[in-house]
Structures are given as C-alpha cells and as structure tokens.
Write an enzyme that holds these catalytic residues in place. Structure first.
Site, PDB file in Angstrom:
ATOM      1  N   HIS A 148       0.808  -1.206   0.000  1.00 30.84           N
ATOM      2  CA  HIS A 148       0.000   0.000   0.000  1.00 30.84           C
ATOM      3  C   HIS A 148       0.851   1.270   0.000  1.00 30.84           C
ATOM      4  O   HIS A 148       0.344   2.372  -0.229  1.00 30.84           O
ATOM      5  CB  HIS A 148      -0.940   0.004   1.207  1.00 30.84           C
ATOM      6  CG  HIS A 148      -2.260   0.663   0.951  1.00 30.84           C
ATOM      7  ND1 HIS A 148      -2.500   1.457  -0.148  1.00 30.84           N
ATOM      8  CD2 HIS A 148      -3.420   0.636   1.647  1.00 30.84           C
ATOM      9  CE1 HIS A 148      -3.740   1.905  -0.110  1.00 30.84           C
ATOM     10  NE2 HIS A 148      -4.332   1.418   0.966  1.00 30.84           N
ATOM     11  N   ASP A 196      -2.117   2.270  -4.579  1.00 31.56           N
ATOM     12  CA  ASP A 196      -3.347   2.720  -3.932  1.00 31.56           C
ATOM     13  C   ASP A 196      -4.443   1.678  -4.130  1.00 31.56           C
ATOM     14  O   ASP A 196      -4.369   0.817  -5.014  1.00 31.56           O
ATOM     15  CB  ASP A 196      -3.799   4.058  -4.512  1.00 31.56           C
ATOM     16  CG  ASP A 196      -2.837   5.185  -4.154  1.00 31.56           C
ATOM     17  OD1 ASP A 196      -2.199   5.099  -3.093  1.00 31.56           O
ATOM     18  OD2 ASP A 196      -2.722   6.140  -4.956  1.00 31.56           O
TER      19      ASP A 196
END
Length: 505
Positions: free
Chosen positions: A476, A480
């Site tokens: 992450h 995204d």
C-alpha cells in the site's frame, strides 16, 4: 604498445571497489592472465588479471584507493615480457615453487554461490578421506538459502583431507577439502602433516603479508587484534569480510551463552518427549521464514479479492488443447492465460509492477514473472524473464521447464532473481481462498485458487458456473486501493472474455 588495465564489472548494483593489494610493481614482467591486483567490494573480492603479456608500467590507482567500474588501474607495455624474465630470477622462482606445490595437492574451493549469497552449509559428502576421485566427479553438496550446489573435483586424485565437515557453514571462496593429484595421489597420508601449515598460509610461504587497508580500518573500529582474525585472502591476507565474521562471532558468543536461560519453549510433558522428533531447519526453510516475516514487517501489505467465471477460459482450453499439444509439444494449462491476463493488467496499472528503492519508485518497463512452486524442500519462485513478449506456447514451455528444475533442485540463483511480479497457485492443493504474502522487493502478488462450481445469478437466472476466487496482495506504500482493484478487475475481464487479450482491450 601500451595496454590499459581497467576495473572489470563488479556485479549487479556494485559500482565501486577499493584497491586492496598490488601483486606487481612498475617494471615487473607479467604474463597474460597473471593476477595484477586484488579489488575489494562490499560483498566480494575480485582479482584483476593482466589482459596481455608485457612489462608493468604505471600504477594509476594505489592501494587503499576507491575506484569505479571501468576506471583506469594501470598500464602495461606489451611485447617486452620475453626478455624481462631472463634479467631477473626472482619472479621465476616463486612461480616454480607454486607450480611444484599445485602439482602435489589441489584445493577444493567453495564455488560462486550467486548474487548476494555469501555462505552455504555442507549438507553431504559423497566421498571420504582416502577415496580415489575422478576429475569432475561430485565430491559434496552445499545448501544455500535458495538452492543446492554440487561441488565437482577439480582434478583426478585422492581425497586426502576434508576441511569442512557435514553441517558446517562455509563462505564463498572458502576451502572445502584437499586432493592429492599426480605424484601426490599415491601417498594420501603425506598430506596430513600439512594441516597445520594450511591454518597459517602466511607463515608457510615465508612472506610478510600485508592485510587489506579496509580490513585494518575495520579491525581498528571493531577493537580486534590481528591474531583474532583468520585471513581468507591470498597468502592468508585479512580481508574486510574476515573482520566482519570475526566481529560477528565475538558478539554472538555472549548471546549463545545466555540463550539457554531464555527457555525458547515450554517443557513438554514427560510422556510426550519420547514421541517427539526434533529436526534442524534447512537453510532454505530458515530463509523462507525470515524473508516472509521481513516482508510483513517492511511492506504495508493489504489484500483485495475478486472472483472470476472460468467458463470461457475452460471452453477455449478444451477446444484447442489437443491441437495445441500436437503443434507445440506442451499441454495448454491455465497458467498461460493468467500470465497473459496479468501482463495485460500490469500495462494499465504499472505501479503493481514497480518497487520502492529508498525514496524512489522504480518502474519496470518489462515483466519478469515469478511463478511460485512448492518443492520437497520448500517454496521457491523461479522467474520467467520478459514474459510480456512471449506467446502462450512459450509461457507454457517455460513454466513446465522451470517447474521440473525446481522439483529436482536444479534451479540456479540467476533463475530466481529479478522478478517484478509473482503468481501463486494455491488451487493445485485445493485452497479455496488465501492471502498471499509479497515476495520483496516486489509490490504485488496474485493468488489463484481452486475452481469450484457455484450457483451464480446471471441475467436474472440462477446458473451453475465454474468460479475461482482471486486475491491480490499489494504494498500500500506504492499501490493505492484504486490501482489494486483496477488491476484485479482487468485480470477478471481478460479471463472471462479472452478475446480482450487479442484486441488489447
């Protein structure tokens, strides 16, 4: 004619080295491929041979100086070497003495283990002391973090001494054993008195050996004396990595003494002890455990899920599998479809194919696909390079070949490095859903699962369809949620309508 001696290629991601030792001085005669100097990098020691025969000219980079790849080290005047040896017997005598020694005994050394791999464990000796061996006959097997390496005999002779017993850890370039070849092969017992001399090569040679400058600095910083460090370089020279090993051994000794007091596990009931079996973890299993935990600790790992209707892929495969096998000699499986679908999705969401390097994001304009494979010794991930430029047949052949080599333990280090994305198929073991763990430094891994018939609502009707859950684990920090979901949707769309792959949609 003057020939330049330059710094050779030092390895992937290594851009500079330190000049540790010059074996020649200006005016000395040199032969082609004779070692001129030794360079020391962060990981390995590199010897630089003479490109031509001649006379040593100017030394541009002095001992202790840092040089970059392809930097000028020295010059050689070619064509002057023939007369030079007649003027000086000093250079000839050591060479003759060395030749006499190598004629009687041959060292069996640890071979190059691969990029970033510096040590291995001796797992099995196929020969014992006193056994005759043929050239290239396998002497022992080494186990590294990822692969097993067989060590062949460098010459025919008799195995006179084993220096690294089974279970011991050895360094790349270290000595494993001694063979008696030629005249020495008939008298293996004569090699035994040489064990003491081998422990101190510097003393045996009678030379005043100069340790590497970086090693001296490291010893001073670590507070170690010269007697506390065993040199592994030429003539027993102490190298930087020797100091690092000695310092690590010194720090581990107190920790090892305190370890029993920490009680790593609760005592088992007496009636259970006799039924337990304790087996030492292999180096491969230890590495798998460490890397998986490091991945969890380093990446901001998250998993997103979707499901795919496999009807169209299964129909296409059933329609063409016989013709495909007849033409290409390999079976048409599901992995090629998934690989092509992932390549298709990675083009739209390139951050899933990228990696983090410090404060930079490195985007890869190619796809080296890792295919996780379970083996009797543990999980390995062979890499299919430039899979984005391959067709279905080439992908299936590469997967079959890599899988066979993985099961046989024949994969090289190079075949498991450089992957940009990974596919893991837990469905072959019956897994219905899982969350795969990233393979650092990659930023994405796709988990395939079992195909199972399930009732699905299609156009207001309940129909039975072959369904598979897909899982994408991603970092992450770089990917995204929108990019991860988009990637998985594109894979789903390509598999549910394979014609999209042909139309590049």
């Amino acid at each position: 004619m003057t020939t330049e001696v330059r710094v050779p290629t030092l390895g992937e991601s290594v851009t500079e080295a330190t000049v540790a030792t010059w074996f020649k001085k200006p005016g000395d005669p040199v032969a082609a491929d004779e070692m001129l100097c030794e360079l020391e990098t962060d990981k390995v020691t590199v010897e630089v041979p003479s490109p031509v025969a001649g006379t040593m000219g100017e030394i541009v980079a002095q001992e202790g100086q840092t040089v970059g790849v392809d930097a000028l080290l020295a010059t050689i005047s070619a064509g002057d070497a023939k007369a030079a040896p007649a003027k000086s017997d000093k250079a000839e005598k050591p060479a003759k003495a060395e030749a006499a020694q190598t004629g009687a005994s041959v060292d069996v050394m640890v071979p190059t283990l691969g990029e970033s791999v510096s040590e291995a464990t001796v797992s099995t000796w196929f020969k014992k002391v006193g056994d005759p061996v043929a050239a290239d006959e396998m002497l022992c097997e080494l186990e590294t973090d990822k692969v097993s390496v067989e060590v062949p005999a460098p010459a025919a002779g008799i195995l006179t001494e084993i220096l690294a017993a089974e279970g011991s850890t050895v360094q790349a370039g270290g000595k494993l054993a001694i063979l008696s070849s030629g005249a020495g092969a008939s008298a293996p017992a004569a090699a035994a008195p040489k064990a003491e001399e081998a422990a101190s090569p510097a003393a045996a040679s009678g030379k005043d050996v100069e340790d590497a400058p970086s090693a001296k600095k490291a010893m001073a910083e670590a507070g170690l004396s010269r007697d506390q460090v065993t040199g592994s370089g030429r003539d027993g020279r102490v190298m930087k990595e020797d100091v690092a090993r000695a310092a690590a051994a010194a720090t581990q000794a107190p920790a090892a003494a305190a370890a029993p007091a920490q009680a790593p596990r609760a005592p088992a009931p007496a009636e259970d002890v006799a039924r337990e079996e304790r087996v030492k973890m292999t180096r491969l299993r230890q590495t798998i455990a460490r890397r998986l935990k490091d991945s969890q600790n380093t990446a901001a790992m998250l998993t997103t899920y979707n499901e795919v209707d496999m009807t169209e892929v299964m129909a296409l495969r059933n329609q063409y599998k016989d013709e495909f096998f007849k033409k290409h000699g390999v079976r048409l499986g599901f992995m090629s479809f998934f690989t092509k679908a992932c390549v298709h999705a990675l083009k739209e969401v390139p951050e899933v194919n990228a990696e983090i390097d410090g404060t930079d994001i490195v985007y890869k304009n190619f796809v080296h696909m890792g295919v996780a494979a379970g083996t009797p010794t543990g999980l390995v991930v062979p890499v299919i390079r430039d899979v984005d430029s391959m067709g279905f047949a080439a992908i299936e052949k590469a997967i079959a070949e890599k899988g066979a080599r993985a099961r046989d333990g024949k994969l090289s280090m190079a075949e498991m490095q450089g992957g940009t994305f990974t596919i893991s198929n837990g469905g072959v073991y019956g897994s219905l859903m899982s969350s795969p763990i990233l393979n650092p430094p990659q930023s994405g891994i796709l988990g395939m699962h079992k195909i199972q018939d399930r009732p699905m609502a299609i156009n207001g009707q309940v129909v039975i369809r072959p369904m598979m859950y897909l899982a994408l684990s991603y970092d992450h920090r770089i990917v995204d949620g929108k990019g991860a979901v988009t990637f998985l949707v594109r894979v789903k769309e390509a598999l549910e309508d394979p014609r999209r792959l042909l139309m590049d949609l």
